[in-house]
Write a protein that holds these residues in place. Sequence first.
Motif, PDB file in Angstrom:
ATOM      1  N   UNK A 233       8.932  58.156 -11.059  1.00 31.36           N
ATOM      2  CA  UNK A 233      10.379  58.403 -11.129  1.00 31.36           C
ATOM      3  C   UNK A 233      11.141  57.370 -10.304  1.00 31.36           C
ATOM      4  N   UNK A 234      10.516  56.211 -10.050  1.00 28.94           N
ATOM      5  CA  UNK A 234      11.159  55.179  -9.229  1.00 28.94           C
ATOM      6  C   UNK A 234      12.202  54.412 -10.034  1.00 28.94           C
ATOM      7  N   UNK A 235      13.377  54.154  -9.472  1.00 28.24           N
ATOM      8  CA  UNK A 235      14.323  53.230 -10.102  1.00 28.24           C
ATOM      9  C   UNK A 235      13.692  51.834 -10.184  1.00 28.24           C
ATOM     10  N   UNK A 236      14.040  51.079 -11.193  1.00 29.19           N
ATOM     11  CA  UNK A 236      13.472  49.744 -11.376  1.00 29.19           C
ATOM     12  C   UNK A 236      14.584  48.703 -11.449  1.00 29.19           C
ATOM     13  N   UNK A 237      14.171  47.438 -11.352  1.00 27.55           N
ATOM     14  CA  UNK A 237      15.128  46.353 -11.510  1.00 27.55           C
ATOM     15  C   UNK A 237      16.217  46.328 -10.463  1.00 27.55           C
ATOM     16  N   UNK A 238      15.903  46.751  -9.228  1.00 28.15           N
ATOM     17  CA  UNK A 238      16.920  46.775  -8.171  1.00 28.15           C
ATOM     18  C   UNK A 238      17.300  45.349  -7.789  1.00 28.15           C
ATOM     19  N   UNK A 239      18.611  45.057  -7.804  1.00 31.57           N
ATOM     20  CA  UNK A 239      19.124  43.736  -7.438  1.00 31.57           C
ATOM     21  C   UNK A 239      20.253  43.898  -6.430  1.00 31.57           C
ATOM     22  N   UNK A 240      20.421  42.890  -5.581  1.00 28.45           N
ATOM     23  CA  UNK A 240      21.485  42.913  -4.571  1.00 28.45           C
ATOM     24  C   UNK A 240      22.203  41.573  -4.543  1.00 28.45           C
ATOM     25  N   UNK A 317      13.383  65.108  -4.561  1.00 30.72           N
ATOM     26  CA  UNK A 317      13.612  63.672  -4.487  1.00 30.72           C
ATOM     27  C   UNK A 317      12.458  62.936  -5.134  1.00 30.72           C
ATOM     28  N   UNK A 318      12.787  61.919  -5.919  1.00 28.37           N
ATOM     29  CA  UNK A 318      11.791  61.181  -6.671  1.00 28.37           C
ATOM     30  C   UNK A 318      11.159  60.045  -5.889  1.00 28.37           C
ATOM     31  N   UNK A 319      10.530  59.127  -6.618  1.00 28.20           N
ATOM     32  CA  UNK A 319       9.812  58.005  -6.010  1.00 28.20           C
ATOM     33  C   UNK A 319      10.783  56.911  -5.565  1.00 28.20           C
ATOM     34  N   UNK A 320      10.360  56.149  -4.557  1.00 28.01           N
ATOM     35  CA  UNK A 320      11.173  55.044  -4.059  1.00 28.01           C
ATOM     36  C   UNK A 320      11.121  53.854  -5.009  1.00 28.01           C
ATOM     37  N   UNK A 321      12.231  53.129  -5.056  1.00 21.92           N
ATOM     38  CA  UNK A 321      12.277  51.861  -5.769  1.00 21.92           C
ATOM     39  C   UNK A 321      11.511  50.804  -4.983  1.00 21.92           C
ATOM     40  N   UNK A 322      11.334  49.643  -5.570  1.00 22.78           N
ATOM     41  CA  UNK A 322      10.859  48.501  -4.802  1.00 22.78           C
ATOM     42  C   UNK A 322      11.872  48.169  -3.718  1.00 22.78           C
ATOM     43  N   UNK A 323      11.409  47.537  -2.657  1.00 22.69           N
ATOM     44  CA  UNK A 323      12.290  47.199  -1.546  1.00 22.69           C
ATOM     45  C   UNK A 323      12.900  45.816  -1.739  1.00 22.69           C
ATOM     46  N   UNK A 324      14.128  45.676  -1.290  1.00 25.61           N
ATOM     47  CA  UNK A 324      14.809  44.381  -1.295  1.00 25.61           C
ATOM     48  C   UNK A 324      15.235  44.032   0.124  1.00 25.61           C
ATOM     49  N   UNK A 325      15.256  42.742   0.425  1.00 26.83           N
ATOM     50  CA  UNK A 325      15.686  42.261   1.735  1.00 26.83           C
ATOM     51  C   UNK A 325      17.046  41.603   1.623  1.00 26.83           C
TER      52      UNK A 325
END
Length: 330
Positions: A233-240, A317-325
């Motif tokens: 259930x992780x969000x994907x494609x996280x961009x900042x 609460x679902x799964x964590x997304x990948x981490x971004x710095x």
Amino acid sequence: MEGITVQRPHARTALACSTTLLVAALAGCGGTAQADTEKPTAPAGVTVQAGSATSAHVMWEQASDDKGITGYDVYRGGKKAVSVPATKLMIDVDGLTASTDYTFTVRARDAAGNVSAPSARVSLTTPAPTPDDRKPPTTPVKLRGTADSARTVTLTWGGSTDDVGVTAYDVYQEDSRIHSVSGSATTARIGGLRPGTVYTFTVRARDAAEHSSPDSDALDLTTPSAPGAPESTAPTGLRTTTAVKGGEFLVDLSWDQPDTGGTIPAYQLFLNGKLTTTIVWGGTPPAGRATYQLTLSDPPGTRYSLKIRPKLPDGKWGDFSAQRTVVLAR
């Protein structure tokens, strides 16, 4: 004055052998204490690389025990150099001498104090000191990887250069160093992962003066789920992206929402591993790709790790997304 009522057990319910004194009273109860006398297995897969002219990086594979491992002892030349808990499978040994031969072994310990036989010995010659090495290596490039199984991945990257020489590459998962290989290697196999989990890897090059390169580009890999396990259930494609407005920094986030079979009413946003805010939509939750703007007022150069997780339709609460710095820069 009201007090706290303490209910005392009836005398007839008292046990002949108190559970807190069970080991001592077993003989009187007709039982026999079974001491843990079995030693853990010796750690396998021990490797060592020079961290610098005066340090070495020792790694090993997890040992096994009938009751469970509680820690590991790393020996240098037959003398204990450092001890670590069972959760660690690597350590830096400092205080070495440049241009010197060393041997290392590792032993496992259990809760009863049983110690395994020594692992196979590994040898290392520390490099000569490099007092004129003042520049860090260049950044590793083209980080790639594949999930080999539910618990292992293989990473590859393009090598770095240094004015004196690259001695090691360090693999980071989020902000923790989890693996190291020699400066002549550009691939690493990472084990001990969890099924159905998204991991974010970066690689840094290191020279004999302990200068580290900047992080490589981040690589997200998701290990296959275990048979019968629910889908991630992780969000994907996280961009900042980061912008400056007045004296503040604006961090714009966007991500693809997971398919949970229903509407996602909220997300939790974590900075440096700590819950910072809960994102709750003011109206109808968006469909597809979602966005959020975070305002920060920290000094330029401040570094943040960032990740999110959704609130599922069932309230969990679902799964964590990948981490971004994110590094705040003007």
